[in-house]
Structures are given as structure tokens and as C-alpha cells.
Design a protein around this motif. Structure first.
Motif, PDB file in Angstrom:
ATOM      1  N   UNK A  93       1.223   4.563  -8.417  1.00 13.72           N
ATOM      2  CA  UNK A  93       2.063   4.569  -7.221  1.00 13.72           C
ATOM      3  C   UNK A  93       1.463   3.746  -6.092  1.00 13.72           C
ATOM      4  N   UNK A  94       0.150   3.548  -6.104  1.00  9.79           N
ATOM      5  CA  UNK A  94      -0.475   2.712  -5.080  1.00  9.79           C
ATOM      6  C   UNK A  94      -0.036   1.259  -5.191  1.00  9.79           C
ATOM      7  N   UNK A  95       0.527   0.880  -6.339  1.00  6.28           N
ATOM      8  CA  UNK A  95       0.963  -0.497  -6.551  1.00  6.28           C
ATOM      9  C   UNK A  95       2.489  -0.602  -6.638  1.00  6.28           C
ATOM     10  N   UNK A  96       3.186   0.361  -6.058  1.00  9.37           N
ATOM     11  CA  UNK A  96       4.651   0.378  -6.104  1.00  9.37           C
ATOM     12  C   UNK A  96       5.208  -0.609  -5.087  1.00  9.37           C
ATOM     13  N   UNK A  97       5.480  -1.816  -5.516  1.00 10.25           N
ATOM     14  CA  UNK A  97       5.933  -2.875  -4.613  1.00 10.25           C
ATOM     15  C   UNK A  97       7.228  -2.483  -3.912  1.00 10.25           C
ATOM     16  N   UNK A  98       7.298  -2.762  -2.613  1.00  8.44           N
ATOM     17  CA  UNK A  98       8.508  -2.513  -1.853  1.00  8.44           C
ATOM     18  C   UNK A  98       8.763  -1.058  -1.532  1.00  8.44           C
ATOM     19  N   UNK A  99       7.783  -0.182  -1.779  1.00  7.10           N
ATOM     20  CA  UNK A  99       7.948   1.245  -1.514  1.00  7.10           C
ATOM     21  C   UNK A  99       6.769   1.753  -0.685  1.00  7.10           C
ATOM     22  N   UNK A 100       6.667   1.318   0.580  1.00  4.74           N
ATOM     23  CA  UNK A 100       5.491   1.660   1.394  1.00  4.74           C
ATOM     24  C   UNK A 100       5.273   3.154   1.564  1.00  4.74           C
ATOM     25  N   UNK A 101       6.347   3.930   1.678  1.00  2.37           N
ATOM     26  CA  UNK A 101       6.167   5.376   1.855  1.00  2.37           C
ATOM     27  C   UNK A 101       5.548   6.005   0.614  1.00  2.37           C
TER      28      UNK A 101
END
Length: 389
Positions: A162-170
Motif C-alpha cells: 500500500x505504500x506504493x499505491x500510485x495516485x492514492x495518497x490517503x
């Protein structure tokens, strides 16, 4: 910023038609009015990665930018986001664990973990290499090194992804807090019941010699946990895919397994597990590739594209296992070169050796075009790699 194409290719899969004409160019960050510079040329990327005028002090850059992000400081202010002398001090504390000699001592353990995972594979049928080898192998190794209990490792894998979930800053921010809070608790447990894991060594440095602050201890532990498996997971999958698409090379490595270590550099160059290097910005005006980059400007080093610069690697789109690919940038360059590179190479080497030796009929279970790459800008890896054994 997210310049990744919308299909299942990554930027360095497409080549770089503008590479020689424009190795450094300004780009806009989506809807943002702010400009950063994208570095795609090999020589320019190598210079940028080692130039002390390009700072990695993320906290200092964003201090007055009014950022709405809420990344946990253990992630946003890690060793990876620091400059000397802080970076030098922190790196020395962990570097001895990942020397070539230290990793050589770990090889029997890595080999045993690999065998245990492959023992669970069927003798015939379909297997997902990512889920059943590429992910659990480096996760198990780094968790054992740090002293993370087996019951917690599925959570670690989820938070890391999840730390690398592009486009999902929250989602990224939430994962950073979950990972850091877990590590705070684990450190407290290890203080109560110390052992001989790497985390125990770091705690002793903190509590005995007082060379680490509590915040630095948590941050270093989180960084090692995440960086200790993400790159290797992505590389094992990408490297095997590249070989499966060139059966003659795969068969040669199967016949001559001692060629595997030498093939790793070309596989790393052609299938870099890192697309874009972590954040850097100019502390003063810097000229790269004839382009002047103003002070206080973010710089993105496109490692995956730079590794395919024809000025450095002729016919760069071709996977050539006879090529001398040393000097590739997949582990970075300069003082921030990946401290865990020897461990990653050992894990990938043993994984490929075992796969080729134990599964002579290994082949893709789906057409290559049906494979899906992780939707993230920083790293390059498959979500799954289904094969038939």
C-alpha cells in the motif's frame, strides 16, 4: 507526480525516442502548476544520482510548501530521505549486515527458505510465481533478520504494498502510520525480550551507545523492512518473465547454472525493479545534459529508461546475457546506492537457480500481454506471474 502510461506498460518498456535529443526535460505534475525535471539519459542520471547539490532531505523541501500529506515521519524522514552527515551515520549502522561476506553467511538460510517454498508447489499445474516465491522469499528473509514474528508478516506485506499505491495518497499515508505503529510496538516487545536479530542490534545502539534517537530507530527499522523485500520481489518476477520470453537463454542457464550470477546484471538492466529513483531536489542551480535546472526544483531520475540509453547500452531493448551490463543503475549510484544490493542479488540468484533446476517444463500460463504490472510509478513489478510447471 504520475507520468505512467495508462496501459500495462511502464515508461521504460516503451523505449525513449527523445532520449538522445532531450535527456533532461521539464515536466508538469498532473494538475499541479509546479514543474520538476525528468532525467532519462544514462550519463545524466548517473551524474544526478551522485551530485551532492541534489538533496534527498524531503522534510526540508516540503517544510514551507503547505503539503497536505500526512506520511508518518518514520517514512517521510527516513535514512532514504536524508543527506550527510545524518545519512552517513545511519548507513554505517546497517551496512555491515549487508556486506558481501555477511550475505554469503546467509546463503544457506536463503537457500533453505527457497527450497521450502518450492516444496509446496505442485509437480504439475499452475502456480503464481509472485505469490508463491517472489514475495514470500525476501519477506521471510528480511523479517527473520529483523525479528518480525511469522504471524505479523502478512500485515507487513499488505502495508508495504500500500505504500506504493500510485495516485492514492490517503492509502499511502495510512499504511505509513500502520507500519510505523507496528514497529513501535515490536521494538517495545524486543526491549522486554531481547534476542540476536538486527532489530535487537539497533535497539542496543539506541539504548546503549545513544547513537540513535528513538525516532531514528523506528524509521530505520521501517525502511529496512520495506526496502528489504520490495525490490527483490519485483525483480524475481520480471527477470523470470524475461527469461521465459527467451527460451534459448532460459535453457542455457538451466544447463549452465553457474552463469546465473553473471546474467543478473543484464536482467537488472533490462528488467529494472525500480522505475524512478526516490525524491531529490536541487539546492542550487544545476546543469544536467546542457539543461539548467533552477534551485529548489524536484528532479526525477528515470532509472528504468536510463538503463536503456543506447548511448551506454547498444540495442538496449534486447536482453543479451552476454552483455557487460555492469554500471546499470537499478540499485542506484553514489552514496545512496542500495545498501541491500548484495542480499537482493543473492535471493534472486538462488531463486532462479532453484526454479530452473527443479522445474524443467516451466512456461507461462497466459499470454505475456495479459500480465498486469503494479499501478505504481516508483517500482516496476508484476501483480502476478502465472506459470505452468
Amino acid at each position: 507526480m504520475n507520468n505512467a502510461p495508462q496501459d500495462n506498460q511502464k515508461p521504460h518498456d516503451r523505449g525513449s525516442a527523445q532520449q538522445s535529443q532531450c535527456p533532461v526535460r521539464p515536466v508538469r505534475s498532473g494538475s499541479s502548476a509546479h514543474t520538476s525535471y525528468l532525467v532519462t539519459g544514462y550519463a545524466e542520471a548517473r551524474q544526478a544520482l551522485a551530485d551532492p547539490r541534489l538533496s534527498k532531505d524531503t522534510a526540508a523541501f516540503f517544510a514551507n510548501k503547505g503539503s497536505k500529506r500526512r506520511l508518518h515521519p518514520a517514512v517521510s524522514q527516513s535514512m532514504l530521505a536524508s543527506d550527510p552527515p545524518q545519512h552517513t551515520r545511519l548507513r554505517k549502522l546497517v551496512a555491515r549486515t549487508f556486506t558481501t561476506g555477511s550475505v554469503a553467511a546467509l546463503r544457506p538460510f536463503i537457500e533453505q527458505v527457497t527450497d521450502d517454498l518450492l516444496d509446496a508447489w505442485p509437480t504439475h499445474g499452475e502456480v503464481d510465481v509472485v505469490a508463491d516465491l517472489a514475495m514470500p522469499l525476501p519477506v521471510t528473509v528480511i523479517c527473520e533478520l529483523l525479528g518480525v514474528p511469522e504471524d505479523n508478516r502478512s500485515d507487513v506485506k499488505r502495508w508495504s504494498a500500500e505504500l506504493f499505491a500510485a495516485g492514492q495518497p490517503e492509502r499511502i499515508d495510512a499504511a505509513s502510520h500502520a507500519m510505523a505503529e507496528y514497529m513501535v510496538g515490536l521494538i517495545a516487545e524486543r526491549r522486554e525480550r531481547p534476542g540476536d536479530a538486527l532489530l535487537d542490534d539497533l535497539i542496543r545502539v539506541r539504548d546503549g551507545e545513544d547513537r540513535l534517537s528513538e525516532e531514528e530507530l523506528v524509521s530505520l527499522a521501517v525502511l529496512l523492512l520495506v526496502a528489504g523485500h520490495e525490490t527483490t520481489t519485483n525483480f524475481i518476477g520480471s527477470a523470470l518473465l524475461a527469461l521465459l520470453r527467451q527460451p534459448a537463454d532460459l535453457e542455457r542457464l538451466r544447463r549452465e547454472p553457474d552463469l546465473v550470477p553473471g546474467a543478473l546484471d543484464e536482467l537488472l538492466r533490462r528488467s529494472s525493479p525500480v522505475s524512478v529513483a526516490t525524491f531529490r531536489y536541487t539546492t542550487e542551480s544545476v546543469t544536467l545534459g546542457g539543461t539548467e535546472i533552477p534551485a529548489d526544483t524536484p528532479v526525477q531520475v528515470a532509472i528504468g529508461v536510463a538503463n536503456r540509453d543506447p548511448a551506454r547500452f547498444p540495442a538496449p531493448e534486447q536482453l543479451d546475457l552476454g552483455r557487460d551490463a555492469t554500471g546499470h543503475l537499478s540499485f542506484g549510484h553514489g552514496i545512496h546506492r542500495c545498501v541491500g544490493a548484495p542480499l537482493a542479488r543473492a535471493e534472486a540468484e538462488l531463486a532462479l537457480r532453484k526454479l530452473l533446476a527443479r522445474f524443467p517444463n516451466l512456461r507461462l500460463a497466459v499470454p505475456p500481454e495479459d500480465l498486469v504490472w503494479r499501478p505504481t510509478r516508483l517500482v516496476r513489478g508484476l501483480t502476478a506471474l502465472p506459470v505452468l510447471v
